[in-house]
Design a protein around this motif. Sequence first.
Motif, PDB file in Angstrom:
ATOM      1  N   GLY A   1      19.086  -0.693  -9.823  1.00  0.00           N
ATOM      2  CA  GLY A   1      18.820  -2.123  -9.763  1.00  0.00           C
ATOM      3  C   GLY A   1      20.054  -2.981  -9.953  1.00  0.00           C
ATOM      4  O   GLY A   1      19.972  -4.201  -9.906  1.00  0.00           O
ATOM      5  N   VAL A   2      21.203  -2.337 -10.179  1.00  0.00           N
ATOM      6  CA  VAL A   2      22.450  -3.091 -10.314  1.00  0.00           C
ATOM      7  C   VAL A   2      23.278  -2.890  -9.051  1.00  0.00           C
ATOM      8  O   VAL A   2      23.490  -1.764  -8.611  1.00  0.00           O
ATOM      9  CB  VAL A   2      23.258  -2.612 -11.547  1.00  0.00           C
ATOM     10  CG1 VAL A   2      24.616  -3.300 -11.591  1.00  0.00           C
ATOM     11  CG2 VAL A   2      22.482  -2.895 -12.825  1.00  0.00           C
ATOM     12  N   GLY A   3      23.733  -3.993  -8.460  1.00  0.00           N
ATOM     13  CA  GLY A   3      24.600  -3.925  -7.293  1.00  0.00           C
ATOM     14  C   GLY A   3      25.952  -4.506  -7.637  1.00  0.00           C
ATOM     15  O   GLY A   3      26.039  -5.463  -8.400  1.00  0.00           O
TER      16      GLY A   3
ATOM     17  N   PRO B   1      19.360  -5.530  -5.124  1.00  0.00           N
ATOM     18  CA  PRO B   1      19.553  -5.316  -6.562  1.00  0.00           C
ATOM     19  C   PRO B   1      18.933  -6.462  -7.362  1.00  0.00           C
ATOM     20  O   PRO B   1      18.848  -7.592  -6.882  1.00  0.00           O
ATOM     21  CB  PRO B   1      21.070  -5.299  -6.721  1.00  0.00           C
ATOM     22  CG  PRO B   1      21.601  -6.014  -5.526  1.00  0.00           C
ATOM     23  CD  PRO B   1      20.623  -5.805  -4.421  1.00  0.00           C
ATOM     24  N   ARG B   2      18.514  -6.144  -8.570  1.00  0.00           N
ATOM     25  CA  ARG B   2      17.973  -7.199  -9.432  1.00  0.00           C
ATOM     26  C   ARG B   2      19.084  -7.898 -10.191  1.00  0.00           C
ATOM     27  O   ARG B   2      18.938  -9.029 -10.623  1.00  0.00           O
ATOM     28  CB  ARG B   2      16.954  -6.600 -10.408  1.00  0.00           C
ATOM     29  CG  ARG B   2      15.805  -5.898  -9.694  1.00  0.00           C
ATOM     30  CD  ARG B   2      14.735  -5.439 -10.658  1.00  0.00           C
ATOM     31  NE  ARG B   2      15.161  -4.327 -11.493  1.00  0.00           N
ATOM     32  CZ  ARG B   2      15.160  -3.056 -11.082  1.00  0.00           C
ATOM     33  NH1 ARG B   2      14.772  -2.749  -9.854  1.00  0.00           N
ATOM     34  NH2 ARG B   2      15.546  -2.098 -11.901  1.00  0.00           N
ATOM     35  N   LEU B   3      20.189  -7.193 -10.377  1.00  0.00           N
ATOM     36  CA  LEU B   3      21.383  -7.805 -10.971  1.00  0.00           C
ATOM     37  C   LEU B   3      22.546  -7.565 -10.013  1.00  0.00           C
ATOM     38  O   LEU B   3      22.858  -6.424  -9.670  1.00  0.00           O
ATOM     39  CB  LEU B   3      21.688  -7.179 -12.339  1.00  0.00           C
ATOM     40  CG  LEU B   3      23.017  -7.591 -12.997  1.00  0.00           C
ATOM     41  CD1 LEU B   3      23.067  -9.101 -13.255  1.00  0.00           C
ATOM     42  CD2 LEU B   3      23.243  -6.832 -14.303  1.00  0.00           C
TER      43      LEU B   3
ATOM     44  N   ILE C   1      12.243  -9.281  -4.489  1.00  0.00           N
ATOM     45  CA  ILE C   1      12.402  -8.118  -5.346  1.00  0.00           C
ATOM     46  C   ILE C   1      11.053  -7.679  -5.900  1.00  0.00           C
ATOM     47  O   ILE C   1      10.219  -8.495  -6.248  1.00  0.00           O
ATOM     48  CB  ILE C   1      13.343  -8.490  -6.502  1.00  0.00           C
ATOM     49  CG1 ILE C   1      14.747  -8.667  -5.948  1.00  0.00           C
ATOM     50  CG2 ILE C   1      13.314  -7.462  -7.599  1.00  0.00           C
ATOM     51  CD1 ILE C   1      15.669  -9.263  -6.946  1.00  0.00           C
ATOM     52  N   ASP C   2      10.874  -6.356  -5.967  1.00  0.00           N
ATOM     53  CA  ASP C   2       9.685  -5.846  -6.637  1.00  0.00           C
ATOM     54  C   ASP C   2       9.798  -6.180  -8.113  1.00  0.00           C
ATOM     55  O   ASP C   2      10.864  -6.442  -8.622  1.00  0.00           O
ATOM     56  CB  ASP C   2       9.601  -4.330  -6.490  1.00  0.00           C
ATOM     57  CG  ASP C   2       9.565  -3.926  -5.028  1.00  0.00           C
ATOM     58  OD1 ASP C   2       9.050  -4.732  -4.227  1.00  0.00           O
ATOM     59  OD2 ASP C   2      10.077  -2.856  -4.706  1.00  0.00           O
ATOM     60  N   MET C   3       8.672  -6.073  -8.785  1.00  0.00           N
ATOM     61  CA  MET C   3       8.737  -6.321 -10.224  1.00  0.00           C
ATOM     62  C   MET C   3       9.660  -5.293 -10.861  1.00  0.00           C
ATOM     63  O   MET C   3       9.707  -4.148 -10.448  1.00  0.00           O
ATOM     64  CB  MET C   3       7.333  -6.222 -10.844  1.00  0.00           C
ATOM     65  CG  MET C   3       6.511  -7.492 -10.671  1.00  0.00           C
ATOM     66  SD  MET C   3       7.388  -8.954 -11.260  1.00  0.00           S
ATOM     67  CE  MET C   3       7.236  -8.709 -13.034  1.00  0.00           C
ATOM     68  N   PRO C   4      10.432  -5.692 -11.843  1.00  0.00           N
ATOM     69  CA  PRO C   4      11.381  -4.769 -12.463  1.00  0.00           C
ATOM     70  C   PRO C   4      10.657  -3.579 -13.088  1.00  0.00           C
ATOM     71  O   PRO C   4       9.509  -3.685 -13.520  1.00  0.00           O
ATOM     72  CB  PRO C   4      12.063  -5.609 -13.539  1.00  0.00           C
ATOM     73  CG  PRO C   4      11.165  -6.777 -13.758  1.00  0.00           C
ATOM     74  CD  PRO C   4      10.474  -7.015 -12.463  1.00  0.00           C
TER      75      PRO C   4
END
Lengths: 249, 283
Positions: free
Chosen positions: B98-100, B174-176, B8-11
Motif C-alpha cells: 500500500g506504499v508507493g 497506493p494508499r500512501l 482505493i479499496d478500504m485499507p
Amino acid sequence: MTRVGFLRLLVVGGFVLVLEAMCRTGLISPRILIAPSEMALRLAQLLAAGKFNADIAETLGNVAIAFVLSVGGGFAIGAAIHALPRLRRAIDPFLASYYALPFFAFYPLFIVLFGLGRGAIIAIGFLFGVVAMIIATLNGFDRIPRVLVKTAHVYRMGPVSAALRIKLPSATPYLFTGVKLAIAYSFIGVIAAEFIMASSGLGYSIAYAFNNFDNRTMYALMLFVIVLVTIVNALFHGYEQRLLRRLGC
Amino acid sequence: MSAALLAIDMPAHADTVPGVHAEMRGVTRVYAGLGGQSGVHALASTDLTLRRGEFYSVIGPSGCGKSTLLDVLAGLSRPTGGTISFEGRPVDGQVPDGVGVVFQEDASFSWLTVADNITFGLRRAGAEPAEVARRLDYALRLMGLADFAKSYPAQLSGGMRQRVCIARTLVLQPRLILLDEPFGALDAQTRLIMGDELLKVWRETGATVMLITHALDEAAMLSDRIGIMSARPGRIIKEVTTGWPSARDSRVATDPGFGRITADLWSVLREESLKAIGQGNLR
Ligand SMILES: Nc1ncnc2c1ncn2[C@@H]1O[C@H](COP(=O)(O)OP(=O)(O)OP(=O)(O)O)[C@@H](O)[C@H]1O
Ligand SMILES: [Mg+2]
C-alpha cells in the motif's frame, strides 16, 4: 553503406589485392604464402569435398560448449562472489592477475585431469573464457544504480526475482563485454588446445597440414577460421549495437 | 476519467489512532562511516504524523536528510533509533503493502518500454490483462505519455522519464504515496501542470501524499500541511498549515494567503539553509 564502412572495405580489399599481386608476381614465394585467391579456391574445394566437415563440426561444437559454460558459469560465479564481499576482497588479486598465467604451459595437467579427448580441450576453452565473464559480471553488478535496487524493494521482490528481473537486465551492457570476450577466448582456447593435444578438429588439421608441407590446405583452413570468427563477431556486434541503442548507452 | 477507476479499496488495517495514517516517533538515522571514518548523522530525533488523506510536503535545505526521511518511512532502510508505523503496524525493514514511492533519481527500467515500465507492478501482481490495459491507458493519458507507450526511456527527456516513474507508482493505487522531488527535472510550466495533476489524483484516490520538494511555492501551493526540516542532522522543526480547500489547483498562487505562507516558510528555511552551507553566523 556508411562512409566509414566503405573505407573499411577499401582497406581490407586493398590489402588483399596487394597481397594477391605480390604472390602472383613472385615477390612472395609460394612456399611462404599462397595467393588469397588460391586460398579461397582451395577452401571451396575442401568444403565441397567435405573432407574437413567432421573437424569443423567438432571444433564448432567444442567452442560452443566452452562458450556456453563460460558465460553461464561466469555469470553464476560472478553473481555469487558479488553477494559475498569478503570472499571477493580475498580473491580479487587472483582474478586481476588470472590472464597473466601462460595456460598452455600446463596442458599436460589438463590431459591428466580430463584425458586425451574433447574434455581437456573444452576445459581449456572454458577456463580461458570463464574469468572474463566473472569479471564482467562483477563490474556490471557494481554499476547497478542503487535506486533500482530500492525500486525492487518497493515492489517487494525477493532476492532471486530482483536478480533476474532488475539486476540482470540493468547490468546487461556490461555483461555483453564478458560475453564478447568469452566468445573470443573460447575460440582461442579451443583451437590452440587442438593444436597441441588433439587428433582431430580444425586446430589439429592446420597443424597437420603444416607438418606435411601442405601449404594450400593450411592456408585454406586459416582463411576459414578468419572468416568464421569474423562472421560470428559481426553477428554478435550487430545484436549488441541494437540492444545498446535501445538502452541509450 | 472517472474517480472510480483509481479509487482505493478500504485499507487492510484500520489506523490505531483514528486519522493517523503513518507516524514516526523519535526516529534517528546514522550512516555508518567507512573504515574508521566517523558516520554521517543524517536524521536527528524526528517526529512526523501523516494524517489519512492529507497532502503533506517536506521542505528543507539541501543534504538535510529529506531522502533519508523518506527511506526510513518507506521501510527501505532501518532507522538507527525510534519507531515507525503505517496503518497501525510497525514498519520494519520492509516496504509495507500500500506504499508507493517515486524516487529523486531516475528509476525507470531502461530495458522496458514505457508501457511495460508502467505496468511492471501490475503484471507482477497478476492483474487481469483487461484491467492492466485500462489502468495503463489512464496513466499514459494522465502523465501525457500517450504517444510514447512503445518508446524506451532512453528516447525520453529526464522529465518524461520521471513521469513514467510517477505513472508506474500510481497504477498500483497506493494508499500512501511518497514522492522525492519528483518534479526536479521538469521545466517551470510542466511543474505547475504536474502539480495540478498530482492534486487531481490525490483528490480522486483519497490517498495520503508526502511530497519532498525544494520549491517553496510548490509546497505552499499543493499542501494541506508543510513540514520544514532543519539543517543536517535533519528533523522537522516547524509545521505550517495552509488551510486550502481540497478543490484547489496551482491558481491558489494568486490568493493573498499564498504570499503569507511562502514568507512564513522562507523565514524558517532561510536560516537553516544558511546553516547548511556553513554560514549560520553571517545572518
Ligand atoms: N547511503 C549513504 N551512506 C552514507 N551517507 C549517506 C547515505 N545517504 C545519504 N547520506 C548522507 O546523509 C545526509 C543526508 O542525505 P539525504 O540524501 O537524505 O539528504 P537530502 O535532504 O535528500 O539531500 P538533497 O536535498 O540533495 O536531496 C547527507 O549528508 C548524505 O551525504
Ligand atoms: Mg534527497
